[in-house]
Design an enzyme around this catalytic site. Sequence first.
Site, PDB file in Angstrom:
ATOM      1  N   PHE A   6      -1.350  -3.654   7.640  1.00 43.22           N
ATOM      2  CA  PHE A   6      -1.999  -4.547   8.613  1.00 43.22           C
ATOM      3  C   PHE A   6      -1.357  -5.933   8.596  1.00 43.22           C
ATOM      4  O   PHE A   6      -1.338  -6.631   9.616  1.00 43.22           O
ATOM      5  CB  PHE A   6      -3.502  -4.651   8.289  1.00 43.22           C
ATOM      6  CG  PHE A   6      -4.290  -5.377   9.333  1.00 43.22           C
ATOM      7  CD1 PHE A   6      -4.659  -4.739  10.509  1.00 43.22           C
ATOM      8  CD2 PHE A   6      -4.672  -6.700   9.146  1.00 43.22           C
ATOM      9  CE1 PHE A   6      -5.387  -5.416  11.484  1.00 43.22           C
ATOM     10  CE2 PHE A   6      -5.401  -7.383  10.111  1.00 43.22           C
ATOM     11  CZ  PHE A   6      -5.759  -6.731  11.285  1.00 43.22           C
TER      12      PHE A   6
ATOM     13  N   HIS B  35      -9.776   4.433   9.964  1.00 44.58           N
ATOM     14  CA  HIS B  35      -9.113   3.176   9.588  1.00 44.58           C
ATOM     15  C   HIS B  35      -7.629   3.203   9.962  1.00 44.58           C
ATOM     16  O   HIS B  35      -7.055   2.206  10.379  1.00 44.58           O
ATOM     17  CB  HIS B  35      -9.262   2.901   8.082  1.00 44.58           C
ATOM     18  CG  HIS B  35      -8.305   3.666   7.230  1.00 44.58           C
ATOM     19  ND1 HIS B  35      -8.550   4.944   6.787  1.00 44.58           N
ATOM     20  CD2 HIS B  35      -7.074   3.332   6.779  1.00 44.58           C
ATOM     21  CE1 HIS B  35      -7.519   5.356   6.080  1.00 44.58           C
ATOM     22  NE2 HIS B  35      -6.609   4.415   6.056  1.00 44.58           N
TER      23      HIS B  35
ATOM     24  N   TRP C 221       0.858  -1.206   0.000  1.00 46.58           N
ATOM     25  CA  TRP C 221       0.000   0.000   0.000  1.00 46.58           C
ATOM     26  C   TRP C 221       0.880   1.236   0.000  1.00 46.58           C
ATOM     27  O   TRP C 221       1.898   1.276   0.698  1.00 46.58           O
ATOM     28  CB  TRP C 221      -0.892   0.027   1.247  1.00 46.58           C
ATOM     29  CG  TRP C 221      -2.297  -0.417   0.978  1.00 46.58           C
ATOM     30  CD1 TRP C 221      -2.722  -1.697   0.846  1.00 46.58           C
ATOM     31  CD2 TRP C 221      -3.448   0.425   0.811  1.00 46.58           C
ATOM     32  NE1 TRP C 221      -4.068  -1.718   0.616  1.00 46.58           N
ATOM     33  CE2 TRP C 221      -4.549  -0.432   0.585  1.00 46.58           C
ATOM     34  CE3 TRP C 221      -3.661   1.803   0.835  1.00 46.58           C
ATOM     35  CZ2 TRP C 221      -5.841   0.042   0.384  1.00 46.58           C
ATOM     36  CZ3 TRP C 221      -4.947   2.278   0.637  1.00 46.58           C
ATOM     37  CH2 TRP C 221      -6.018   1.407   0.411  1.00 46.58           C
TER      38      TRP C 221
HETATM   39  C1  DLZ Z   1      -7.484  -0.853   3.640  1.00 43.58           C
HETATM   40  C2  DLZ Z   1      -6.290   0.041   3.773  1.00 43.58           C
HETATM   41  C3  DLZ Z   1      -6.457   1.434   3.779  1.00 43.58           C
HETATM   42  C4  DLZ Z   1      -7.783   2.090   3.653  1.00 43.58           C
HETATM   43  N1  DLZ Z   1      -5.388   2.247   3.871  1.00 43.58           N
HETATM   44  C5  DLZ Z   1      -4.160   1.712   3.993  1.00 43.58           C
HETATM   45  C6  DLZ Z   1      -3.019   2.557   4.107  1.00 43.58           C
HETATM   46  O1  DLZ Z   1      -3.084   3.799   4.069  1.00 43.58           O
HETATM   47  N2  DLZ Z   1      -1.815   1.949   4.252  1.00 43.58           N
HETATM   48  C7  DLZ Z   1      -1.654   0.594   4.302  1.00 43.58           C
HETATM   49  O2  DLZ Z   1      -0.525   0.116   4.453  1.00 43.58           O
HETATM   50  N3  DLZ Z   1      -2.725  -0.218   4.188  1.00 43.58           N
HETATM   51  C8  DLZ Z   1      -3.952   0.301   4.018  1.00 43.58           C
HETATM   52  N4  DLZ Z   1      -5.037  -0.508   3.886  1.00 43.58           N
HETATM   53  C9  DLZ Z   1      -4.818  -1.968   3.758  1.00 43.58           C
HETATM   54  C10 DLZ Z   1      -4.689  -2.710   5.095  1.00 43.58           C
HETATM   55  O3  DLZ Z   1      -3.394  -2.501   5.659  1.00 43.58           O
HETATM   56  C11 DLZ Z   1      -4.859  -4.247   4.862  1.00 43.58           C
HETATM   57  O4  DLZ Z   1      -3.990  -4.665   3.839  1.00 43.58           O
HETATM   58  C12 DLZ Z   1      -6.283  -4.604   4.476  1.00 43.58           C
HETATM   59  O5  DLZ Z   1      -7.201  -4.102   5.401  1.00 43.58           O
HETATM   60  C13 DLZ Z   1      -6.444  -6.145   4.388  1.00 43.58           C
HETATM   61  O6  DLZ Z   1      -6.190  -6.765   5.657  1.00 43.58           O
END
Ligand code: DLZ
Length: 171
Positions: free
Chosen positions: A66, A97, A31
């Site tokens: 996550f 979130h 991400w």
């Molecule tokens: C879902 C999500 C969102 C909205 N934003 C981020 C972010 O800014 N940075 C990041 O590393 N991950 C984000 N994720 C994904 C979550 O970390 C995770 O991969 C998903 O919720 C699936 O478990």
Amino acid sequence: MASAIKNLSVYDDSNMPSTVGMSFGIVVSAWNADITHALYEGCLQTLLKHGVSEDDIRTVQVPGSFELPVGAKILAGAKRFDAIICLGCVIKGETQHDEYINHAVATGLTNLSIASGIPCIFGVLTPNSQEQALDRAGGKHGNKGVEAAVTAIRMASLRKEIAKPTSKIGY
Ligand code: DLZ
């Protein structure tokens, strides 16, 4: 705030422990890949600069921040890394979130570090905006990937130092 006045990449590189015989795992979140790639470059170059060989660095990618704790746990299971560096970027959005993810990652990495004894380094940016992220991924506040690598070397060294058998006194 500390980071407002501090470049994250400033450290005394003449006073770093030896990395001889050390191996490092790196877990990178996909991400915000532009940011996490910059963190990864800073981290990798810092490990190499301090003498870690490319053969002693294993990098894996996880979908989002996550997943960093479970990625780190998979590497920890290999029992061959002296420290595991986790790199991610969670940018604040309209909802909470970011707080749920950041808290889960911080708690997960803390618990894993304590349970495994392997330092798992929190190299996660938690900015309010993309601009703040860029400032900390090679911009005006340095690169948190560098800071994470330095922390990993120092913690791996501490672990190795304390694990060394002490010399016997007398006899
Ligand atoms: C879902 C999500 C969102 C909205 N934003 C981020 C972010 O800014 N940075 C990041 O590393 N991950 C984000 N994720 C994904 C979550 O970390 C995770 O991969 C998903 O919720 C699936 O478990």
